[in-house]
Design a protein around this motif. Structure first.
Motif, PDB file in Angstrom:
ATOM      1  N   ASP A  58      14.646  -3.525  -0.485  1.00 60.81           N
ATOM      2  CA  ASP A  58      14.154  -3.102   0.811  1.00 60.81           C
ATOM      3  C   ASP A  58      15.220  -3.053   1.803  1.00 60.81           C
ATOM      4  O   ASP A  58      15.379  -2.332   2.667  1.00 60.81           O
ATOM      5  N   ASP A 116       6.969   8.650   0.254  1.00 62.22           N
ATOM      6  CA  ASP A 116       7.442   7.438   0.030  1.00 62.22           C
ATOM      7  C   ASP A 116       7.308   7.302  -1.788  1.00 62.22           C
ATOM      8  O   ASP A 116       8.211   7.087  -2.347  1.00 62.22           O
ATOM      9  N   ARG A 117       5.952   7.641  -2.367  1.00 64.00           N
ATOM     10  CA  ARG A 117       5.961   7.557  -3.776  1.00 64.00           C
ATOM     11  C   ARG A 117       5.457   8.569  -4.624  1.00 64.00           C
ATOM     12  O   ARG A 117       5.057   9.515  -3.816  1.00 64.00           O
ATOM     13  N   ARG A 170      12.641   1.960 -10.351  1.00 63.24           N
ATOM     14  CA  ARG A 170      13.561   0.813 -10.133  1.00 63.24           C
ATOM     15  C   ARG A 170      14.048   0.058 -11.348  1.00 63.24           C
ATOM     16  O   ARG A 170      15.229  -0.262 -11.741  1.00 63.24           O
ATOM     17  N   GLU A 189       1.109  -4.392   2.695  1.00 66.23           N
ATOM     18  CA  GLU A 189       1.357  -5.462   1.753  1.00 66.23           C
ATOM     19  C   GLU A 189       2.861  -6.052   1.789  1.00 66.23           C
ATOM     20  O   GLU A 189       3.117  -7.220   1.312  1.00 66.23           O
ATOM     21  N   SER A 190       3.746  -5.433   2.813  1.00 66.68           N
ATOM     22  CA  SER A 190       4.976  -5.810   3.134  1.00 66.68           C
ATOM     23  C   SER A 190       5.480  -5.438   4.443  1.00 66.68           C
ATOM     24  O   SER A 190       4.869  -4.595   5.034  1.00 66.68           O
ATOM     25  N   ASN A 232      11.094  -6.106  -4.685  1.00 64.92           N
ATOM     26  CA  ASN A 232      11.080  -6.128  -3.031  1.00 64.92           C
ATOM     27  C   ASN A 232      11.375  -7.429  -2.376  1.00 64.92           C
ATOM     28  O   ASN A 232      11.292  -8.473  -3.081  1.00 64.92           O
ATOM     29  N   PRO A 271       8.165   3.018  -7.429  1.00 66.83           N
ATOM     30  CA  PRO A 271       9.204   2.272  -7.200  1.00 66.83           C
ATOM     31  C   PRO A 271       9.412   1.199  -8.489  1.00 66.83           C
ATOM     32  O   PRO A 271      10.559   0.832  -8.889  1.00 66.83           O
ATOM     33  N   TRP A 302       8.218  -3.990   4.704  1.00 67.55           N
ATOM     34  CA  TRP A 302       8.432  -2.358   4.715  1.00 67.55           C
ATOM     35  C   TRP A 302       7.388  -1.678   4.986  1.00 67.55           C
ATOM     36  O   TRP A 302       7.234  -0.459   5.738  1.00 67.55           O
ATOM     37  N   ARG A 303       6.076  -1.781   4.314  1.00 65.34           N
ATOM     38  CA  ARG A 303       4.934  -0.934   4.645  1.00 65.34           C
ATOM     39  C   ARG A 303       4.598  -0.976   5.950  1.00 65.34           C
ATOM     40  O   ARG A 303       4.294   0.191   6.526  1.00 65.34           O
TER      41      ARG A 303
HETATM   42  O1  AHR Z   1       7.410   2.194  -2.186  1.00 65.45           O
HETATM   43  C1  AHR Z   1       8.212   1.366  -1.697  1.00 65.45           C
HETATM   44  C2  AHR Z   1       7.926  -0.090  -1.813  1.00 65.45           C
HETATM   45  O2  AHR Z   1       6.523  -0.501  -1.270  1.00 65.45           O
HETATM   46  C3  AHR Z   1       8.810  -0.883  -0.910  1.00 65.45           C
HETATM   47  O3  AHR Z   1       9.807  -1.564  -1.884  1.00 65.45           O
HETATM   48  C4  AHR Z   1       7.747  -2.218  -0.995  1.00 65.45           C
HETATM   49  O4  AHR Z   1       8.218  -3.356   0.012  1.00 65.45           O
HETATM   50  C5  AHR Z   1       6.713  -1.694  -0.544  1.00 65.45           C
HETATM   51  O5  AHR Z   1       5.560  -2.435  -0.531  1.00 65.45           O
END
Ligand code: AHR
Length: 324
Positions: free
Chosen positions: A258, A120-121, A179, A43-44, A230, A175, A46-47
């Protein structure tokens, strides 16, 4: 597509086994460990950077990586974890898209004797101890850093009231929850801060754009601050602000999270005011932790990387290339 992916995975496993055969005892790489990793999606930036880092570090540590991309769907992640259990991998790792709904599949992993690492999560389960550790950012602290920047900025501009809109990450993800909590807790005692509305942007650029259009339609030029969870959503929101005849970074204070290269470049142009870092480079800690688990060693329950905030208060020209 699925057959191709499974073949790919089998090739990785075969390579991992073969590269461990017929070599002398001085071979520095441990080629015996197979790690199943379920990634959320793409999705990003970052990912994508996170996936690349995990692949590179698995290669560097000689670990056989079975990587599955869940395309943002929890069901796909559960199915991937079940496949890892069936393949009898040594260690399972996954980045849960949301916090709830993992209890059953994690009990299956525990019953199969396979340790699980959260990357990450975090998750939320009734039963404790279904995972061994969490390697990921301190999202609450990221929210705090974003709010602390805002307080300093409002002080420096001498503003008496600011209207804030929040574009959040995926509903019920760690997040998103942390956040938001870190940010809201930090501005809570400050009477100047007024949160107009928070909307789910799902960490997607297209949703960032939609959310910003919605906010501008509803609140117009009364918006003083955008807090976006993000970079992707922030980058999506900026053209909408410009189309409305407003200057991001000047008429509206923009805060992002990010720290990917694209957002840092926009920070340098003055259209973003603050980017809180969230590093995707979790691969090294993941490989080291997986090896420890394989060897029966104890591991730290939580590993948070060090993170900073990049802001218009500093000389942004000195920020080094980000690599994601
Ligand atoms: O879990 C981290 C988040 O997931 C990042 O901030 C975001 O960009 C990603 O998709």
């Amino acid at each position: 597509m699925r057959t191709k992916r499974v073949l790919c995975v089998l090739c990785v496993m075969l390579l991992a086994v073969l590269s461990g055969c017929g070599k002398g005892g001085d071979e520095p790489k441990d080629t015996k460990l197979v790690l199943g990793f379920s990634q959320i999606g793409s999705e990003s930036a970052w990912r994508i950077g996170n996936t690349k880092d995990i692949e590179e570090q698995a290669g560097a540590y000689g670990i056989g990586l079975m990587l599955e991309n869940a395309n943002q769907k929890k069901e796909n992640q559960i199915a991937a974890i079940r496949r890892f259990i069936a393949y009898k991998v040594d260690v399972i790792a996954f980045s849960p898209v949301v916090e709830e709904g993992w209890e059953n599949v994690l009990k299956e992993a525990r019953d199969a004797g396979i340790p699980v690492i959260l990357v990450d999560r975090d998750i939320n389960t009734e039963e404790e101890g279904l995972t061994t550790c969490l390697i990921g950012a301190d999202f609450y602290k990221e929210g705090v850093m974003a709010a602390e920047y805002l307080i300093r900025k409002v002080d420096s501009l001498g503003l008496t009231k600011v209207n804030i809109v929040e574009i959040t990450g995926t509903q019920d993800s760690t997040p998103m929850r942390q956040r938001q909590a870190g940010f809201m807790d930090t501005i809570a005692g400050d009477d100047r801060m007024c949160v107009l509305e928070s909307v789910d942007g799902d960490f997607l650029k297209s949703r960032g754009e939609e959310c910003m259009r919605y906010f501008l339609g509803k609140y117009g030029d009364t918006i003083d601050v955008v807090f976006s969870h993000n970079d992707e959503m922030t980058i999506g929101a900026l053209p909408e602000i410009e189309k409305a005849g407003l200057a991001p970074g000047k008429d509206i204070i923009i805060i992002s999270i990010d720290g990917g290269q694209e957002a840092i470049d926009v920070l340098k142009q003055g259209k973003i005011n603050c980017v809180v870092e969230c590093t995707p480079k979790l691969g090294k800690a993941l490989m080291e932790t997986a090896l420890k688990l394989k060897n029966g060693e104890s591991v730290e329950a939580v590993i948070h990387p060090e993170e900073v905030a990049f802001t218009d208060e500093m000389d942004v020209s000195t920020i080094a290339p980000r690599g994601y």
